[in-house]
Design an enzyme around this catalytic site. Structure first.
Site, mmCIF file in Angstrom:
data_model
loop_
_atom_site.group_PDB
_atom_site.id
_atom_site.type_symbol
_atom_site.label_atom_id
_atom_site.label_comp_id
_atom_site.label_asym_id
_atom_site.label_seq_id
_atom_site.Cartn_x
_atom_site.Cartn_y
_atom_site.Cartn_z
ATOM 1 N N ARG A 196 0.809 -1.212 0.000
ATOM 2 C CA ARG A 196 0.000 0.000 0.000
ATOM 3 C C ARG A 196 0.845 1.265 0.000
ATOM 4 N NH1 ARG A 196 -3.198 1.826 -2.621
ATOM 5 N NH2 ARG A 196 -4.092 -0.272 -2.534
ATOM 6 N N LYS A 226 0.608 25.117 -3.552
ATOM 7 C CA LYS A 226 -0.584 24.477 -2.985
ATOM 8 C C LYS A 226 -0.400 22.963 -3.040
ATOM 9 C CE LYS A 226 -3.503 28.372 -4.279
ATOM 10 N NZ LYS A 226 -4.599 28.865 -5.133
ATOM 11 N N LYS A 280 2.462 39.715 -3.070
ATOM 12 C CA LYS A 280 1.041 39.465 -3.271
ATOM 13 C C LYS A 280 0.205 40.588 -2.663
ATOM 14 C CE LYS A 280 -0.225 35.109 -3.026
ATOM 15 N NZ LYS A 280 -0.405 34.732 -4.441
ATOM 16 N N GLU A 299 2.134 40.338 -7.893
ATOM 17 C CA GLU A 299 0.771 39.972 -8.257
ATOM 18 C C GLU A 299 -0.076 41.226 -8.407
ATOM 19 O OE1 GLU A 299 -1.562 36.731 -6.090
ATOM 20 O OE2 GLU A 299 -2.449 38.571 -5.302
ATOM 21 N N ASP A 306 -3.596 37.996 -11.672
ATOM 22 C CA ASP A 306 -4.422 37.148 -10.827
ATOM 23 C C ASP A 306 -5.908 37.325 -11.098
ATOM 24 O OD1 ASP A 306 -4.644 35.237 -8.673
ATOM 25 O OD2 ASP A 306 -5.402 36.875 -7.439
#
Length: 286
Positions: free
Chosen positions: A106, A141, A173, A203, A224
């Site tokens: 597994r 992410k 950002k 961004e 964005d």
């Protein structure tokens, strides 16, 4: 298509991941099912087999899964990472102590199905926009602890990596801008900090912000959550001034419209947080 083999990750990077996965699975008593049902000295041969077509990734992780349970297990790889296979293809033949083969099963398959799913989705998306100049990149992410191998899977699928971590590059950002005060202040402070070796990207959400960023002298802008129409205008504004990267909820269904705008890069968190696992199994070879 011709397989461009991605350089394998060093074993020192992979071993802790496999050890942690095996430790989690073995718990306090080990594989009690195999201990209860399989004679201690029985030998077996099993085939790792693709049950659906796709791009394979994670062969070294699978090999280590068996090796760390039993160093005497033989793992004969039949393909390489990055190779596209048909359903039914034997990916590896593993031979050795039957209990130990089943104990490692597994863990080996978890790595392979997950990473092959990422590689397969990446290849499909890269192929879908092949007529455009845009290059497909992943994001941060990722599943905590698995970023290195998830981003490796993206490369195996023909994509490129965005930042591996916060120390790779400066990406200013919206919250950085808000706290710094404005775009110009944020960019100026970043330029003073970066020196000549750390790249800077900013961004922007609007064309007005984009113009401010371009006037400040940035060479890479993250566009964005812009519509394709706005993206096209942004690309025109950036010609000869900065490279462009589109981001923001881009999916396999929307990526072509984004690529048509002429952006240089398309960042897709989808690749590492929303792709389906590839169906791969371990079959007994009688």
């Amino acid at each position: 298509m011709t397989v461009k083999q991605e350089p394998a990750l060093d074993e020192v990077l992979l071993k802790p991941l496999v050890e942690a996965a095996l430790t989690e699975d073995l718990g306090r008593r080990g594989d009690v099912t195999s201990q209860a049902t399989i004679p201690a000295t029985m030998q077996a041969q099993l085939h790792i087999k693709a049950r659906q077509a796709g791009v394979i990734c994670g062969m070294d992780l699978a090999r280590l899964s068996f090796a760390l349970v039993d160093a005497q297990i033989e793992f004969a790889a039949q393909i390489i990472d990055g190779e596209t296979v048909a359903a039914g293809t034997v990916l590896a033949i593993v031979s050795g102590n039957a209990r130990h083969l089943l104990t490692a099963e597994r863990t080996a398959l978890n790595f392979m199905t997950h990473l092959s799913g990422i590689a397969t989705a990446t290849r499909q998306i890269v192929d879908s926009v092949a007529e455009y100049p845009a290059q497909i990149t992943c994001t941060r992410k990722t599943i905590p602890g698995l970023r290195t191998v998830q981003k490796y899977a993206v490369r195996c699928g023909g994509g490129r990596n965005h930042r591996l971590g916060l120390d790779d590059a400066i990406l200013i950002k919206d919250n950085h801008i808000a706290i710094a005060g404005d775009i110009n202040t944020a960019i100026k402070q970043a330029q003073d900090f970066a020196g000549h070796l750390i790249p800077i990207e900013i961004e922007v959400d609007t064309l007005e912000q984009l113009e401010q960023a371009l006037e400040a002298g940035v060479s890479l802008v993250l566009l964005d959550n812009m519509s394709p129409e706005t993206l096209s205008k942004a690309v025109t504004m950036c010609k000869g001034r900065a490279k462009t990267e589109a981001s923001g909820g881009i999916t396999p269904e929307t990526v072509q419209a984004v690529a048509e705008t002429g952006v240089d890069f398309i960042a897709m968190g989808y690749l590492t947080h929303s792709t389906m696992a590839l169906d791969i199994g371990l079959d007994f070879s009688a």
